[in-house]
Design an enzyme around this catalytic site. Sequence first.
Site, PDB file in Angstrom:
ATOM      1  N   HIS A 156      40.744  47.075  55.985  1.00 46.77           N
ATOM      2  CA  HIS A 156      41.256  48.389  55.583  1.00 46.77           C
ATOM      3  C   HIS A 156      42.749  48.456  55.892  1.00 46.77           C
ATOM      4  CE1 HIS A 156      41.220  52.663  54.722  1.00 46.77           C
ATOM      5  NE2 HIS A 156      41.968  52.826  55.801  1.00 46.77           N
ATOM      6  N   ASN A 184      34.777  44.649  56.523  1.00 47.08           N
ATOM      7  CA  ASN A 184      35.744  45.211  55.573  1.00 47.08           C
ATOM      8  C   ASN A 184      37.154  45.055  56.139  1.00 47.08           C
ATOM      9  OD1 ASN A 184      36.695  46.839  53.332  1.00 47.08           O
ATOM     10  ND2 ASN A 184      36.905  48.548  54.777  1.00 47.08           N
ATOM     11  N   MET A 208      36.532  48.464  46.235  1.00 50.04           N
ATOM     12  CA  MET A 208      36.973  49.859  46.240  1.00 50.04           C
ATOM     13  C   MET A 208      35.855  50.853  45.904  1.00 50.04           C
ATOM     14  SD  MET A 208      39.934  49.249  47.290  1.00 50.04           S
ATOM     15  CE  MET A 208      40.766  50.828  47.234  1.00 50.04           C
TER      16      MET A 208
HETATM   17  C1  GAR Z   1      44.036  45.565  50.374  1.00 53.64           C
HETATM   18  O1  GAR Z   1      45.210  46.171  50.843  1.00 53.64           O
HETATM   19  C2  GAR Z   1      42.826  46.079  51.149  1.00 53.64           C
HETATM   20  O2  GAR Z   1      43.099  46.312  52.500  1.00 53.64           O
HETATM   21  C3  GAR Z   1      42.547  47.357  50.424  1.00 53.64           C
HETATM   22  O3  GAR Z   1      42.743  47.055  49.058  1.00 53.64           O
HETATM   23  C4  GAR Z   1      43.730  46.032  48.943  1.00 53.64           C
HETATM   24  C5  GAR Z   1      43.137  44.923  48.100  1.00 53.64           C
HETATM   25  O4  GAR Z   1      44.112  43.975  47.791  1.00 53.64           O
HETATM   26  N1  GAR Z   1      41.224  47.818  50.665  1.00 53.64           N
HETATM   27  C6  GAR Z   1      40.905  49.096  50.743  1.00 53.64           C
HETATM   28  O5  GAR Z   1      41.701  49.987  50.560  1.00 53.64           O
HETATM   29  C7  GAR Z   1      39.439  49.354  51.029  1.00 53.64           C
HETATM   30  N2  GAR Z   1      39.219  50.743  51.206  1.00 53.64           N
HETATM   31  P1  GAR Z   1      43.687  42.542  47.244  1.00 53.64           P
HETATM   32  O6  GAR Z   1      42.704  42.775  46.091  1.00 53.64           O
HETATM   33  O7  GAR Z   1      44.961  41.936  46.765  1.00 53.64           O
HETATM   34  O8  GAR Z   1      43.060  41.788  48.364  1.00 53.64           O
END
Ligand code: GAR
Length: 217
Positions: free
Chosen positions: A108, A106, A89
């Site tokens: 998203h 990545n 993040m």
């Molecule tokens: C996921 O939904 C991913 O797509 C998002 O954070 C979450 C992480 O979940 N990523 C973003 O928003 C990147 N900008 P996780 O830690 O359980 O995999």
Amino acid sequence: MNAERRVVVLISGRGSNLGALLEARLPLQVVAVISPRADAAGLGLAQARGIPTRVIPAEGYAGRADFDQALQQAIDGFAPDLVVLAGFMRILTPEFVAHYQGRLLNIHPSLLPAFPGLHTHRRALAEGVAVHGCTVHFVTPELDRGPIVAQGVVPVVPGDDEATLAARVLSMEHRLFPYVLRAWAESRWVLGADGQVRWYDDSREQNLRLLWAGEFQ
Ligand code: GAR
């Protein structure tokens, strides 16, 4: 197929996408998991499998450039073929992104180029879109705008709120990301010199249709 390809995964928190990648038994080696946060739950998932982890605390550095340099050093120590952002993040400096050009993926939580940035599910609901989803793409200096490798589509249904929609998208992420990385490990797609991703067979259409189908019944 090349079982020796090396992947470093960067996470910031929960790590459910990392968990899905590890569960999928992909024909590649996750050689390290790195996080800016020591309390990222995903680190435990890696440790339980004997995968090396590193914590690079962002507070320990004067600014973003210094942090990114330390992160780059840690990553390069594992000599990866690919660096995967799985819920990472932080916004990365152009220098960092340039260093990993063509090697930085990545995931998203939206159908890019719609809804780059944060709060994607809330914004999708506010716009009244009928479909939403997730995108695996290469990272370029412009936030959430790099070449798209694959997308997973889910419907937005009456009564959805941010939590139900987020859960539906997350479950698609858990299928899409392993699918894309397996295909990468099997050399079924490449990033072309023109900046577009090219799949070598028609399996992408077939597989994505299957991947999406269950969501639309
Ligand atoms: C996921 O939904 C991913 O797509 C998002 O954070 C979450 C992480 O979940 N990523 C973003 O928003 C990147 N900008 P996780 O830690 O359980 O995999």
